[in-house]
Scaffold this active site. Structure first.
Site, PDB file in Angstrom:
ATOM      1  N   GLY A   1      39.462  35.927  33.009  1.00 49.42           N
ATOM      2  CA  GLY A   1      38.964  37.270  33.244  1.00 49.42           C
ATOM      3  C   GLY A   1      40.001  38.232  33.777  1.00 49.42           C
ATOM      4  N   VAL A   2      40.934  37.766  34.610  1.00 49.47           N
ATOM      5  CA  VAL A   2      42.019  38.616  35.111  1.00 49.47           C
ATOM      6  C   VAL A   2      43.208  38.565  34.160  1.00 49.47           C
ATOM      7  CG1 VAL A   2      43.604  39.024  37.033  1.00 49.47           C
ATOM      8  CG2 VAL A   2      41.256  38.317  37.494  1.00 49.47           C
TER       9      VAL A   2
ATOM     10  N   TYR B   1      32.827  32.335  51.303  1.00 47.57           N
ATOM     11  CA  TYR B   1      33.341  33.470  52.068  1.00 47.57           C
ATOM     12  C   TYR B   1      32.682  33.559  53.449  1.00 47.57           C
ATOM     13  CZ  TYR B   1      34.895  34.792  47.374  1.00 47.57           C
ATOM     14  OH  TYR B   1      35.470  34.796  46.122  1.00 47.57           O
TER      15      TYR B   1
END
Length: 299
Positions: free
Chosen positions: A150-151, A51
């Site tokens: 996880g999503v 990022y």
């Protein structure tokens, strides 16, 4: 105060417990004494420098805890309130105290534990926003590509709560779980589109959590306007689909907490580790060996 993060962007050797000042809440922010904090793939990606972060930085993107202080322009929240929500920027939640964005925070109901609440803002929040963006009517069919992650796990549950039929691609090891949650499991990989067509007559929307060739393989199953991905933004745009617009609001967190309290959503926290084992928790998520969410608890 004690926190866990990294000295500079790089590998696991850059991770460490840090001694950092207690942050001051700015306008629109809360200072929260952390009780629990979620662990997400975005944490190791931040440490890796994906990022653009150089460091040092404190990790952690979601927390539950007790409000210590409020910044300017914050209403409806006071010191002593139990809340959960998302952490902004570089001021992470793997710390004794953390900054939480007030507009992405909500009061934690008594029926929802701090551990479960801390697992909601990132993964379940993404799932909720995706379903809002798709806006499929009850009875429609949703394909979740990578439903065992996880999503994917909260997506299946939230979609079922909205009355959708769900088909989920996953490895063989996770297919029993998907069936238990009410989805029709399908093995991914070569020929996945044909396998989906064998179990369902139509696909009204696709939510992709894998990207790459796996996204390309399922994209033709639905109209481009009903194709969303959070795993491969360039490719989904090339295929005529879209990234998921994130809401990150109190409204979403209130709705998720209500669904947990009613039993319609299980945050699926299956690994709870003390803060002293933060490095181990992150390694488990980075290695992809976890099923469900990993949460850290503070002393």
């Amino acid at each position: 105060m004690r926190a866990y993060g990294f000295h500079q962007a790089g590998g696991r050797d850059q991770e460490a417990f840090l001694d950092v000042p207690v942050p001051e809440p700015g306008s629109g922010e809360l200072l929260v004494r952390v009780r629990a904090s979620g662990v997400n793939p975005g944490d190791w990606r931040l440490r890796n420098g994906e990022y653009g972060t150089v460091g040092p930085a404190v990790l952690g993107r979601e927390v539950a805890g007790t409000v210590v202080a409020v910044g300017d322009d914050v209403t409806g929240v006071a010191p002593g309130d139990e809340v959960f929500g998302g952490c902004p920027g570089m001021v992470g939640g793997w710390a004794e105290q953390a900054i939480v964005t007030a507009s992405f925070a909500a009061h934690r109901p008594d029926a929802v534990s701090a551990v479960d609440a801390a697992a909601l803002p990132v993964a379940a929040g993404t799932a909720f926003d995706a379903l809002d963006a798709l806006d499929l009517p009850a009875g429609a069919t949703l394909l979740v590509n990578g439903a065992g992650g996880g999503v994917g796990i909260p997506t299946v549950q939230l979609a079922r709560a909205r009355g959708l039929r769900v088909v989920g691609t996953a490895s063989a090891a996770k297919q029993d779980l998907l069936a238990e949650l009410g989805a029709v499991p399908v093995t991914g990989g070569d020929g996945v589109a044909d396998r989906v067509r064998q179990v369902i007559d139509r696909v009204d929307g696709v939510f992709d959590l894998v990207g790459g060739d796996a996204l390309r393989a399922v994209a033709p199953l639905t109209a481009p306007g009903h194709l969303f991905s959070v795993a491969d933004k360039p490719l989904v745009a090339e295929l005529g689909g879209r990234d998921v617009p994130r809401d990150r609001s109190t409204r979403v967190l209130d709705a998720l907490a209500a669904l947990v309290a009613s039993g319609d959503l299980d945050p699926w926290v299956r690994t709870v580790l003390p803060f002293d084992r933060a490095g181990e928790a992150l390694a488990q998520v980075e290695d992809g060996h976890t099923l469900g969410k990993v949460v850290l608890t503070m002393p």
